[in-house]
Each structure stands twice: as structure tokens, then as C-alpha cells.
Scaffold this motif. Sequence first.
Motif, short mmCIF file in Angstrom:
data_model
loop_
_atom_site.label_atom_id
_atom_site.label_comp_id
_atom_site.label_asym_id
_atom_site.label_seq_id
_atom_site.Cartn_x
_atom_site.Cartn_y
_atom_site.Cartn_z
N PHE A 26 93.91 122.09 5.35
CA PHE A 26 94.43 123.46 5.22
C PHE A 26 93.34 124.52 5.19
O PHE A 26 93.59 125.70 5.45
CB PHE A 26 95.28 123.58 3.94
N GLY B 15 93.77 127.04 -3.23
CA GLY B 15 95.11 126.74 -2.73
C GLY B 15 96.17 127.04 -3.78
O GLY B 15 97.18 127.71 -3.51
N ALA C 41 92.94 113.51 -1.38
CA ALA C 41 93.37 114.83 -1.84
C ALA C 41 94.72 115.22 -1.24
O ALA C 41 95.54 115.87 -1.89
CB ALA C 41 92.32 115.88 -1.48
N SER D 211 97.42 118.12 2.03
CA SER D 211 96.41 119.14 2.31
C SER D 211 95.39 118.72 3.35
O SER D 211 94.73 119.59 3.94
CB SER D 211 95.70 119.52 1.01
N GLY D 212 95.23 117.41 3.57
CA GLY D 212 94.24 116.99 4.55
C GLY D 212 94.35 115.52 4.91
O GLY D 212 94.97 114.73 4.19
N GLY E 54 88.14 115.84 -1.73
CA GLY E 54 88.63 117.22 -1.76
C GLY E 54 88.89 117.74 -3.17
O GLY E 54 89.03 118.94 -3.38
N PRO F 219 97.45 120.26 -4.61
CA PRO F 219 96.22 119.61 -5.09
C PRO F 219 95.11 120.64 -5.32
O PRO F 219 95.00 121.61 -4.56
CB PRO F 219 95.84 118.67 -3.94
N VAL F 220 94.30 120.41 -6.34
CA VAL F 220 93.27 121.39 -6.71
C VAL F 220 91.88 120.77 -6.76
O VAL F 220 91.67 119.69 -7.32
CB VAL F 220 93.59 122.01 -8.08
N GLY F 221 90.93 121.50 -6.13
CA GLY F 221 89.51 121.24 -6.33
C GLY F 221 88.94 122.48 -6.99
O GLY F 221 88.77 122.58 -8.20
C1 PLP Z 1 89.52 121.50 -0.61
C2 PLP Z 1 90.67 120.58 -0.59
C3 PLP Z 1 91.61 120.57 -1.64
C4 PLP Z 1 91.47 121.44 -2.86
O1 PLP Z 1 91.62 122.78 -2.52
P1 PLP Z 1 90.99 123.95 -3.42
O2 PLP Z 1 91.44 125.17 -2.75
O3 PLP Z 1 89.51 123.77 -3.40
O4 PLP Z 1 91.54 123.77 -4.79
C5 PLP Z 1 92.69 119.72 -1.53
N1 PLP Z 1 92.85 118.91 -0.47
C6 PLP Z 1 91.97 118.88 0.55
C7 PLP Z 1 92.21 117.97 1.69
C8 PLP Z 1 90.85 119.72 0.53
O5 PLP Z 1 89.98 119.69 1.54
#
Ligand code: PLP
Length: 315
Positions: free
Chosen positions: A50, A177, A272, A297-298, A225, A171-173
Motif C-alpha cells: 500500500f 496507515g 504484515a 497491506s503487502g 513491515g 496493520p501498524v509499523g
Molecule cells: C509499512 C507496512 C505496514 C505498516 O504500515 P505503517 O504505515 O508503517 O504503520 C504494514 N504492512 C506492510 C506490508 C508494510 O509495508
Amino acid sequence: MFSYADVRAAVPTVTRHLPPTPMWSYPVLNAAVGATVHVKHENTQPVGAFKARGALNLLASTPGRGMVTYSTGNHAQSMAWAGHLFDTPCTIVMPEGANPAKVAAVRAWGATVVLTGARLADAEAHATELAAKTGHRLVSPGDTPELLAGVGTLYEEILTARPGLEAIVVPVGSGTGAAAAAIVAEALAPRCEVIAVQSAASPAAHDSWRSGTPCVRPNETRVEGLATGRGYDLPQQILRKHLTDFVLVSDDRIAEAQRLLATTAHTLAEGAGAAALAALLEFPDRFAGREVAVVCSGGNASPAELERLGQGAGR
Ligand SMILES: *Cc1c(COP(=O)(O)O)cnc(C)c1O
């Protein structure tokens, strides 16, 4: 700082270059989870995540001005891809041990890769120096409003398609998002819950949200992620005001969700990308019978990760 108007302004920019991603519901998955689950397939983006939306919006707003950033993974690929699209030079500082496949992908989009240090903090320090020397813009992966605005278009798509959703799990890093999701949901569907999820092995964003101050935590998840060791100010400020809840799941639960997406939703998710579904598996009572979107998300699973999944390890 950042508002829903910024997301609206990003919509034409993002839709000019990226078609809306599919969102599907799968009866076998719904039966397994006990809820109506809509899977938003951000793994189908051109960089497999995303984050393409955020980088696109950022680079569109300042084309031609060189950018310097730091990342271990999908942020790097997204900036490199958008840099290619807008003919803007991007330098990405990555830790020396970065996944070689991701380094190769970043270089293939034409970005300059600088490898330095063992940790992301070392890469950040070096990127800061480079930006000062070259006059290029230093881009924080977490604290850049243009990134949040671009990412917000994902939630605009979800809630325009399904205005009656009861919850969205994100999901959060760094939290870009989830922060964008919370702002868009408040504008379009104020009754829709926005629930953030992080790995219990890297709980910095979660703990920052619970404690009310960005904090530093051990960063031991194998889920790339989600692997951040500190809370970022901008998303945390937004999450504090607008997020419904924040939960933690184990890396093993995430692997279980990855397998479930593969077998019931024909979908390759990186860890992630399966974390949102993992939250539904971890807290079934909370979601039972409800209509919920999970953000896949990925899909950039590493070869080692695919092998682990195939072996069923980490169950
Ligand atoms: C970066 C990422 C996240 C987390 O997103 P943030 O906006 O950093 O919280 C989740 N999933 C994937 C695949 C990512 O690349």
C-alpha cells in the motif's frame, strides 16, 4: 498538520496512476473466522504494498526535488518506484544487512542505494547527513503528512465501496496507515471502528498509544513491515485522538493468517499483510458475526518466509 481534506486532495493524484485495488469476500474464509471479512488486496500494487500510494502523493507534490530517505523494505521500494514515475532522484539509505532482494528491487527502479550500519537508526542518521549535504529533502517514513494523505486513499476506497462496515483492521509499523484510516473513517463512517494491530514482538507503536508518549521498545518481530522500534510523533498524535483500539498478536498467529489467506483467498501475503486477519483469529468473540475489512497491506514475502510457510513451521 493532517486532515481529511488532505486525503481528498490526494485522491485524483493517486487514481491517475493507480487503479483501485480489489476488495473481495470469501465464503470459506468467512466460515473459518465466523465473520463477514472483506480482504482489501493492497498486495496487488505495483510494488506489492500500500505504501505506493503515499510515495506517489509525496513525489507528485514536489516533482524534481531530490529525496533522501531510510528504510528496510516497502517504503524504500515505494519511494524508488515513485521517483522513477516522476523522474525524481531518490537516495535510499538501508542497513547493511537489508534483504538483498529488496535492495535489488530498489536499484531496479533507478534509486541510489546506500548501505550503512547495522540498524535502521544508523541509516536514519546517515540519511540526515546526506540531506544536509545535498539539499535534498529528508523524508521520514512515519512523520511525513504527504505520505499519510496518499495512504488515506486506501480507506477512501474501502469506505466508499462499503459504507456500512463495522470495523477496519489495520496493520501498524510506524502508524501512517492506521492514522490515515482513523481520519477517513471519522469523516465517512463515524460508527466504523478502526482497530490497529502490531506484533507483540515489536510493540513500540502499541505501547506509545497506550502510554500517550512515543516510546522505544525491543524490535524482535520477524515480520518486516511491522518491525519498528519506536513510536512516530505524527501518526501517534492522530491515533491518540481518533483510534478505536490497538491490539497485539504473535508472529505465529500471523503465520497462521498467512496460510489462511493462501488457502481461502488465493492470496500471497507477507507477514504484515496477514496481521489484520491474525487479529480476527486472536479475538474471535470481538468480531463474531460482524462485517469487517482487513487490509492485506503487502505481498513481498521473502524466499525464507515462503519456505517457513510451506513447512508449516511456527504454528
Ligand atoms: C509499512 C507496512 C505496514 C505498516 O504500515 P505503517 O504505515 O508503517 O504503520 C504494514 N504492512 C506492510 C506490508 C508494510 O509495508
